[in-house]
Design a protein around this motif. Sequence first.
Motif: not given
Length: 266
Positions: A7, A18, A21, A46, A48
Motif C-alpha cells: 500500500h 492502513l 490491516k 501488508d 505501508v
Amino acid sequence: MYSVNYHRAASVADAEKLLGKGEAKLLSGGMTLIPAMKTRLAAPSDLVDISRIDALKGITVSGDTITIGAATTHYEVAENAALKKACPALAHLASLIGDPAVRHKGTIGGSVANNDPAADYPAALLALGATVVTNRRKIAAEDFFTGLFETALEEGEIITAVSFPVPDKAGYEKFRNPASRYAIAGVFAARGKDGAVRVAVTGAGADGVFRSSEIEQALASGFSAAALDGVTVPAGDLMSDIHASAEYRAHLVVVMAKRAVAAASA
C-alpha cells in the motif's frame, strides 16, 4: 516468495489507517525491513509505504530549533546546507552511514524507529536532547530509546519528525566495521548553548545507546579533548562480540570521544 500486500499511503492519517490491516509494517527506506523479509525474520501481511508523503520530508532551521522530517534520507541530511551550518556534526554523521545506495534510500525516521544498537542517529538524538515527534505525541529522546531494538513507540504510532535545539558545539566520530560501516563504538558529544554537556555512545552498550556520565563530567569543566586524558569508561555494561571485546570497546569510547570533541572545536 510469500504473498504480501503493498500500500502506498497518501498521508500520515492514511498510513495509520492502513496499519490496522493484518500484520502490517511501515516501509520507508526499507534498509532493515526488506533484508529481514528476505531472510524470513519478518513476514508482514501488508507493507505501508510512507516514503512519498511530502509532510514527512524536509529539514528546517527556525531560530534555535532544527526539525527533520522522518522520511528525509541520510543523503539529504548529509548534504543540507542549512543543517551543515547549524549542526555540521549531524550532517557529518549522516555521511558516514552505509554506502551511497543506503544513504539515498534509508531515512532518519526508519533508523530511529528500528533503534539498532550500532546505529548512528540514536547517539545524536540522545546527545542533542532531541524530541521524537509522532502522529500522537512528542517523546524526549531520553525516554524514547528503551533497549536493544526497542523504543517507546506504541501500536500504530508513526514517527513524523525529530527536532532538537541548535547546539553550541557538537561532534561525532565512530570506529566502524569495515564491511557494514556500523559503529563498533561511536560517540556524539554536544555542548548546548546553556553550557550543558551531553555525550552519547552507540555500538558499544550491551543495552543499546547510552549516555556516558564519566565523559560528561570530565567535559563539564572544559570542553576539550585534553579534558579526557586519564578518563576511563567501565567495561561492565559494554558488549563483547566477534568484532571487539567489552574492554576494547571501553578504550574505543574514550578515543572516539576525544576525536568527537576535537572535531566539535575545530
